[in-house]
Motif scaffolding. Structure first.
Motif, short mmCIF file in Angstrom:
data_model
loop_
_atom_site.label_atom_id
_atom_site.label_comp_id
_atom_site.label_asym_id
_atom_site.label_seq_id
_atom_site.Cartn_x
_atom_site.Cartn_y
_atom_site.Cartn_z
N ASP A 128 33.10 43.39 30.78
CA ASP A 128 33.38 44.83 30.74
C ASP A 128 33.51 45.23 29.27
O ASP A 128 34.54 44.99 28.63
CB ASP A 128 34.67 45.11 31.51
CG ASP A 128 35.07 46.58 31.51
OD1 ASP A 128 34.38 47.39 30.87
OD2 ASP A 128 36.08 46.91 32.16
N GLU B 108 33.72 48.14 28.06
CA GLU B 108 34.50 49.37 27.86
C GLU B 108 35.98 49.18 28.16
O GLU B 108 36.74 50.14 28.13
CB GLU B 108 33.93 50.49 28.73
CG GLU B 108 32.52 50.90 28.35
CD GLU B 108 32.42 51.37 26.90
OE1 GLU B 108 33.34 52.07 26.43
OE2 GLU B 108 31.43 50.99 26.23
N THR C 204 37.93 48.63 30.89
CA THR C 204 38.44 49.56 31.91
C THR C 204 39.52 48.93 32.78
O THR C 204 39.91 49.51 33.79
CB THR C 204 37.30 50.04 32.83
OG1 THR C 204 36.79 48.92 33.58
CG2 THR C 204 36.17 50.65 32.02
N GLY D 27 36.48 50.23 36.09
CA GLY D 27 35.22 50.92 35.80
C GLY D 27 34.02 50.13 36.28
O GLY D 27 33.35 49.44 35.50
N GLU E 51 31.06 50.81 36.91
CA GLU E 51 29.78 51.07 36.26
C GLU E 51 29.65 50.33 34.94
O GLU E 51 28.55 50.20 34.39
CB GLU E 51 29.60 52.57 36.04
CG GLU E 51 30.53 53.21 35.00
CD GLU E 51 31.90 53.59 35.57
OE1 GLU E 51 32.62 54.38 34.92
OE2 GLU E 51 32.26 53.09 36.66
N HIS E 52 30.77 49.83 34.39
CA HIS E 52 30.74 49.12 33.11
C HIS E 52 30.84 47.61 33.29
O HIS E 52 30.76 46.87 32.30
CB HIS E 52 31.88 49.60 32.21
CG HIS E 52 31.83 51.06 31.88
ND1 HIS E 52 30.82 51.61 31.13
CD2 HIS E 52 32.66 52.08 32.21
CE1 HIS E 52 31.02 52.91 31.01
NE2 HIS E 52 32.13 53.22 31.66
N GLU F 166 29.53 44.06 34.47
CA GLU F 166 28.28 43.36 34.80
C GLU F 166 28.55 41.88 35.01
O GLU F 166 29.43 41.29 34.37
CB GLU F 166 27.26 43.55 33.68
CG GLU F 166 27.75 43.04 32.33
CD GLU F 166 26.71 43.18 31.24
OE1 GLU F 166 25.51 43.15 31.56
OE2 GLU F 166 27.10 43.29 30.06
N SER G 209 37.08 41.39 29.29
CA SER G 209 36.90 42.75 28.77
C SER G 209 37.01 42.72 27.24
O SER G 209 37.83 42.00 26.68
CB SER G 209 37.94 43.71 29.35
OG SER G 209 39.27 43.30 29.02
#
Length: 688
Positions: A300, A302, A304, A308, A310-311, A313, A479
């Motif tokens: 991640d 970002e 989050t 999150g 969408e961030h 993977e 992250s």
């Protein structure tokens, strides 16, 4: 080389400078040639134990590969009995009420609508009576008690688990009793019960507790657990009376010097969720045919906190994990730690083409926190640097978001019941909610008491190689955290990372000043082993500043440090670097401290150091005023860095032995040994 405009040790008091000069004056004569009759004293460098055996391709993924120098359990641990609450009207036994009355203070209530609640902090207690309920247990006491942990299949002799500590405490006290039961195959851990004599009448059931929050008697309760923390040393803001909620099996949790353990009653809801997490792990291993598997590693960028989608993977998947035995100083061979999961992914990357990982080793840190552990510091070339780096959480997906992003001091039950706007509380503690998503006031308070606090559960402040993970897990989440320089209000953002120099998406906070680093491979008069001061980092130990190339007008004695000398004379025997590009002082201040590095090797009292004036510019577009003497962290005028301990103590309140700093820190930079510029000049980082 350009001058570092934020150097501040030029403002050391005369008394502090005198202390620096004393050892220098006694080490050498005043002559600047190499014919002195008394050689300089070279202190013994800390020994590095043997390197563990790893395949060459895996060993290359470690910037540093050593066995932990503190492989023996030593020092002490702190144990507290009973739940901790911030001082408040509902828990006055956790307040210094004599001081409250003396000050004429009225206790504030917690909640999002009351910013004044933080004023209660200075009245916090760690227990209702520390003389009774706080124990500092020395390692030698545990070693004399028994030499083997209850899980002798996991721990080497002389190392212990949290459950062992609870058993030891039980034998030392009449008001606390632990009974260890059978080994639970379904959860793969020993069962235990706790009895507690809160009123001190010699029995465990005189006034039994009806609720976990009550300071009353308990008899053979199966609902006691711990909150856990490994001390950050003098990083006061990372220390809290409540510590971190754990789901770990207590007979697998390693205790070591500076462990802080709160043994406490818990709710049946917490107990059941913790037990279910154990069962899920065991079932996961069975479903994988007895193999220890990791379903996925996610990333991640970002930060989050896992919210999150969408961030986030997936960067590695379906990894079979094996033991690499890097910590056989602590664990039996074949025990799998969380570090092994990431090493397994790194090894698999060569054949799968998925993400690769790098590692390094952290000794005792600048704050005095004795880490002595490996850390993952690199994913696909994105390398931790300075205060920017990788955070992680790991476990089974069901428990990913159990811990709230709010602390217990910022909430009350009505915040959850009413879903206070802007706090995203409807997503918290879903297992305690009704079918329609509502939550009762009782369950809301249970949620706060067990799951508030940002860290805990699957996201603990515990090093990867300190966590036993023998059953497999569904995910490890990494992250990228890039905000800590401005959260701490640092003024000295010094780095030789090219991406950092002007700021980038990965490293958004740029350096204070771009500094050119000399290439000592092109030194025109490199020193050799015949040099009188070979391996002595500080040229000024033997060479008088007034006589160093006195004919060269372009050398300013006040600004000329040994790294300037190195541009012509080479590294003088300095060993190679290990990839770091910022904040070398973070690891080279205690057990791996530098010797003969002038100001960088010295300790200074806060009172002798002038803090730089302005912090790094943060994402909000402003810098913070610092300045002044005393603890620079205390002087940062920002709510982000209000570093106050759970009892209101600040850095300047610490004992004299703690109010100290090295010649480089996040708020001041040495003139003659500026970190990292002098470090990487002589200790050249290998190219990878």
């Amino acid at each position: 080389m350009k001058k570092n405009k934020n150097s501040r040790l030029g403002y050391l008091s005369k008394s502090a400078l005198a202390l620096i000069l004393i050892p220098l004056l006694t080490a050498c004569g005043s002559d600047s040639d190499n014919n002195n009759t008394t050689p300089p004293v070279i202190p013994d460098e800390p020994g590095i134990p043997a390197i563990p055996e790893l395949p060459e391709e895996l060993a290359a993924k470690f910037d540093l590969l050593v066995e932990a120098p503190k492989s023996e359990f030593e020092g002490s641990i702190d144990v507290y009995l009973g739940r901790w609450y911030p001082c408040q009207p509902a828990h006055q036994n956790m307040c210094d009420m004599d001081k409250v009355r003396e000050d004429g203070y009225t206790l504030e209530y917690p909640g999002s609508d009351n910013p004044n609640f933080s004023n209660n902090t200075k009245y916090n207690l760690s227990t209702p009576d520390d003389s009774k309920y706080h124990m500092q247990i020395k390692a030698e006491e545990l070693l004399a008690w028994k030499d083997q942990a209850i899980r002798d299949d996991i721990f080497q002799p002389g190392h212990y688990s949290v459950l062992d500590v609870m058993m030891y405490v039980s034998e030392q006290r009449k008001d606390f009793e632990v009974k260890v039961g059978d080994f639970n195959e379904e959860r793969q851990t020993y069962e235990y019960t706790v009895s507690f004599d809160a009123d001190g009448d010699g029995t465990f059931d005189n006034d039994p507790a009806a609720h976990y929050s009550e300071w009353k008697d308990y008899k053979d309760s199966d609902s006691w657990s711990v909150a856990f923390f490994h001390s950050g040393g003098t990083m006061l803001g990372d220390d809290a009376g409540d510590y971190e909620t754990v789901y770990d099996r207590l007979d697998e949790m390693l205790v070591r010097h500076q462990s802080e353990i709160r043994i406490m009653p818990t709710s049946p809801e917490y107990r059941d969720r913790m037990w279910q997490s154990h069962k899920d792990e065991v079932a996961f291993k069975a479903a994988n045919g007895g193999k220890v598997m990791l379903t996925a590693i996610t990333r991640d960028m970002e930060d989050t906190d896992g919210y999150g989608d969408e961030h986030i993977e997936t960067i590695a998947s379906n990894i079979e994990v094996k033991a690499y035995n890097l910590r056989t100083d602590v664990y039996r061979e074949g025990v799998i730690t969380q570090l092994d999961y990431v090493i397994s992914a790194a090894e698999a990357s060569a054949s799968t083409g998925e993400s690769d990982f790098g590692f390094t080793y952290w000794p005792t840190l600048y704050t005095g926190s004795q880490l002595g552990s490996y850390v993952m510091n690199n994913i696909d070339g994105i390398r931790a640097e300075g205060l920017d780096g990788w955070n992680y959480a790991a476990g089974m997906k069901e428990y990913t978001l159990d811990i709230m992003l709010h602390g217990p001091e910022s909430l009350n039950a009505q915040d959850l019941v009413n879903n206070t706007e802007g706090m995203d509380l409807a997503r918290e503690c879903t297992w305690l909610r009704e079918d329609d998503g509502s939550i009762t006031e009782t369950n809301a308070q249970t949620c706060i008491d067990h799951w508030a606090g940002t860290f805990g559960g699957n996201k603990l402040h515990i090093a990867l190689d300190n966590m036993v993970r023998n059953h497999g897990m569904e995910y490890i989440y990494f992250s990228w955290v890039k905000k800590m320089f401005w959260i701490y209000g640092t003024t000295e953002l010094n780095s030789v990372n090219e991406e950092r120099q002007n700021g980038s998406e990965l490293y958004p906070i740029a350096v204070n000043e771009v500094v050119e680093i000399a290439d000592i491979s092109k030194a025109i008069a490199p020193l050799t082993e015949e040099h009188f001061g070979w391996n002595i980092a500080d040229c000024a130990v033997c060479h008088n500043n007034d006589e160093i190339h006195s004919g060269y007008s372009n050398l300013d004695p006040d600004l000329t440090g040994p790294y300037t000398c190195a541009s012509c004379h080479g590294g003088n025997g300095a060993p190679a670097g290990h990839g770091e590009t910022s904040r070398c002082f973070w690891c080279h201040s205690e057990d791996q401290a530098m010797t003969n590095h002038g100001e960088a090797s010295q300790w200074f009292d806060f009172a002798d150091v002038e803090c730089a004036e302005n912090s790094s510019v943060n994402p909000f577009g402003f810098s913070l005023a610092v300045g002044g003497k005393g603890s620079c962290a205390d002087n940062v005028q920002s709510p982000f860095v209000d570093k106050v301990r759970w009892n209101g103590e600040r850095y300047n309140d610490l004992a004299a032995s703690k109010t100290r700093t090295r010649g480089n820190s996040d708020w001041h930079t040495s003139k003659t040994f500026p970190d990292p510029y002098s470090c990487v000049t002589c200790h050249v980082n290998p190219k990878k």
